[in-house]
Write a protein that holds these residues in place. Sequence first.
Motif, PDB file in Angstrom:
ATOM      1  N   THR A 104       0.833  -1.350  -0.041  1.00 22.78           N
ATOM      2  CA  THR A 104      -0.096  -0.013  -0.213  1.00 22.78           C
ATOM      3  C   THR A 104       0.798   1.493   0.093  1.00 22.78           C
ATOM      4  O   THR A 104       0.549   2.287  -0.553  1.00 22.78           O
ATOM      5  N   SER A 105       2.128   1.062   0.701  1.00 24.61           N
ATOM      6  CA  SER A 105       2.957   2.405   0.775  1.00 24.61           C
ATOM      7  C   SER A 105       3.243   2.986  -0.773  1.00 24.61           C
ATOM      8  O   SER A 105       3.378   3.927  -1.014  1.00 24.61           O
ATOM      9  N   GLU A 145       4.740  -9.459  -2.132  1.00 26.70           N
ATOM     10  CA  GLU A 145       5.005  -9.143  -0.661  1.00 26.70           C
ATOM     11  C   GLU A 145       6.640  -9.357  -0.833  1.00 26.70           C
ATOM     12  O   GLU A 145       7.494  -9.023   0.019  1.00 26.70           O
ATOM     13  N   GLU A 148       9.593  -6.744  -0.928  1.00 31.29           N
ATOM     14  CA  GLU A 148       9.982  -6.100   0.200  1.00 31.29           C
ATOM     15  C   GLU A 148      10.982  -6.243   1.003  1.00 31.29           C
ATOM     16  O   GLU A 148      11.876  -5.384   1.566  1.00 31.29           O
ATOM     17  N   SER A 174       7.665   3.640   4.745  1.00 32.55           N
ATOM     18  CA  SER A 174       7.449   2.262   5.405  1.00 32.55           C
ATOM     19  C   SER A 174       6.768   2.670   6.683  1.00 32.55           C
ATOM     20  O   SER A 174       7.376   2.925   7.926  1.00 32.55           O
ATOM     21  N   CYS A 175       5.374   2.093   6.775  1.00 32.46           N
ATOM     22  CA  CYS A 175       4.459   2.452   7.918  1.00 32.46           C
ATOM     23  C   CYS A 175       5.171   1.849   9.249  1.00 32.46           C
ATOM     24  O   CYS A 175       5.266   2.822  10.229  1.00 32.46           O
ATOM     25  N   GLY A 176       5.692   0.660   9.171  1.00 33.68           N
ATOM     26  CA  GLY A 176       6.450   0.117  10.211  1.00 33.68           C
ATOM     27  C   GLY A 176       7.625   0.253  10.410  1.00 33.68           C
ATOM     28  O   GLY A 176       8.477  -0.288  11.536  1.00 33.68           O
ATOM     29  N   LYS A 486       8.884  -9.964   7.663  1.00 34.91           N
ATOM     30  CA  LYS A 486       7.706  -9.262   8.461  1.00 34.91           C
ATOM     31  C   LYS A 486       6.509 -10.220   8.642  1.00 34.91           C
ATOM     32  O   LYS A 486       6.177 -10.240   9.917  1.00 34.91           O
TER      33      LYS A 486
HETATM   34  O1  F6P Z   1       4.287  -7.152   3.719  1.00 38.58           O
HETATM   35  C1  F6P Z   1       2.887  -6.747   3.551  1.00 38.58           C
HETATM   36  C2  F6P Z   1       2.475  -5.339   3.946  1.00 38.58           C
HETATM   37  O2  F6P Z   1       1.977  -5.507   4.995  1.00 38.58           O
HETATM   38  C3  F6P Z   1       1.571  -4.854   2.791  1.00 38.58           C
HETATM   39  O3  F6P Z   1       0.353  -5.474   2.942  1.00 38.58           O
HETATM   40  C4  F6P Z   1       1.834  -3.494   3.389  1.00 38.58           C
HETATM   41  O4  F6P Z   1       1.072  -2.445   2.639  1.00 38.58           O
HETATM   42  C5  F6P Z   1       3.277  -3.351   3.263  1.00 38.58           C
HETATM   43  O5  F6P Z   1       3.560  -4.459   3.854  1.00 38.58           O
HETATM   44  C6  F6P Z   1       4.231  -2.305   3.674  1.00 38.58           C
HETATM   45  O6  F6P Z   1       4.543  -2.143   4.850  1.00 38.58           O
HETATM   46  P1  F6P Z   1       5.279  -0.938   5.320  1.00 38.58           P
HETATM   47  O7  F6P Z   1       4.557   0.283   5.041  1.00 38.58           O
HETATM   48  O8  F6P Z   1       5.167  -0.978   6.912  1.00 38.58           O
HETATM   49  O9  F6P Z   1       6.691  -1.150   4.808  1.00 38.58           O
END
Ligand code: F6P
Length: 544
Positions: A104-105, A145, A148, A174-176, A486
Amino acid sequence: MAGLDWTYGVSTLRQWESADYEPSLPVSEKSNPLTCDIDRASAYSIVKMLQVCDSQMFQKEAGTTYQRLLSDQVLKTLMEVAKRVEVIIKDPQESCVVMSGCGTSGRLAFLISSGFNKALSQLNQSEVYSYIIAGGDRALLSSQEAPEDDPRLGVLSLKKVCEGKKRVLFIGISCGLSAPFVAGQLDFCLQHPEVYTPVLVGFNPAHQARYRTLNIYCTFTFHSVVQRMQELAKSQKAFLINPAVGPEAISGSSRMKGGSATKILLEVAFSAAHAATSSNTPITHNGVLQHMMEYERTLAVTYSQPDGITTLVEAAGESLRCSRHVYYLGWGSLALLGLIDASECSPTFGADYEDVRGFIRGGYRELNNNDGPLTSLGPKFSIAHEDFLHLILPCLTDTDTVLLIYTHSDDATEVGNMARRVREKTPNLHAVYHQADGDTAASLQQVDQRELSTKLVLNAVSTGAHVLKGKIYQNHMIDLQVTNTKLYRRATRLLQKLSTCPEEKCEEALLKAIYRVDMLTLEMTSSDITTHTCFARNSTKVKR
Ligand code: F6P
């Protein structure tokens, strides 16, 4: 049905902030206490829970633990980033703004770059925004995925986009604070400060950035990259925008608040830069704050229609429960939000691509993505309204749900024709419609607010429908492929939480499920996580 009191006390809303609440987890992975029984809630209760969770985005800072969306430091950094963007817009030769992310990012990087490039073109200015999504353009519409986890791939794609550029504002999302793909790119920027200024957007405090080694060939971790950026941020050679927005309604589902907050932050910064170049409006603290607060109002206005959203959730939930489908038929950028929301259902709920599908008027012509039409990649990449009419409409039944997504400026006759054709097949037709006062074309800011509103509604529809179908346990995703590090760690943690067995036992159980064996071989136990996730990727379910 879960009984819920919507007037939560401050302590309930802020429970996740307490130091002893799931202390080993970063905010983005914590489970939200507000939604711990969302799996047993009615459609209406689900919508109300999502409303309260989303409203946590705008909670004020309390104490020093977490920066928030409206914190002074966040607003100041946004102003600085806006000034860098302004310089690039004014002198676009050999300069650009690149946004990059996974899942999504990356999709939001695409959405935002498309919208702001369009705004520049309308003013006869050069387009300056580019996007990168891990896995390439196919990841805009489908779940990819694995890339990533690959920092080298991140660097290669960044180099490609920036070829010949002398000044690049790189925005890694990266949200996380966890994606190696993005960490690799940020590390590359830090090594080439003469060209690149790195900006990190995410929703954990810096100390919660992922500290595990990315892989054996990597000399850095996301955490070490963030530390170097923090040092450079003191002299404004790097920027960190990482307010906390609270745990997601579905644990770890960063497409929800993470995605919304990404959209809000970047749009606020870019809009300020655009206003500074086109109308000499100075970039001010108050201007940035006011714009942020408009998004807060959009959230309130959207959720002021809980009954309407509940109807959609119920209809979509019923379709999925009958193994039928939900279709989003959209116009303009709102259609893109439909495509994005639909694409997220597979990684989040283990859904088939046919369960929730998006279609856009104009297909790839309207999408205008880097790689052009992707139709040759398979049926899930057929995204035009014509594709819906040819492939879906003939088999549509009254247990399918169709949602039209449009605004008053879209062609009403065309919308009407589509509605008529759908209604011949099913009465289960609904609309998300945005109307503005007067006939004037919507401003960039109005478009952005409608997009957020649409995102919130669609996220509620697809999340709520899958919750009603039983795809969530408590507030955890339980039907997904363990296709990257992740997700592997998250799956192990979930087993631990639900079984209370030690971590080693849970990892062992996960591996047995991945390899579909009762006894693990030495080869299996000594392989690294990448080998496990590669294997998991090829099986349809890890459940036994
Ligand atoms: O790994 C899967 C996922 O959770 C996606 O569904 C999500 O959009 C993506 O990782 C991005 O994660 P982040 O923005 O934390 O890097």
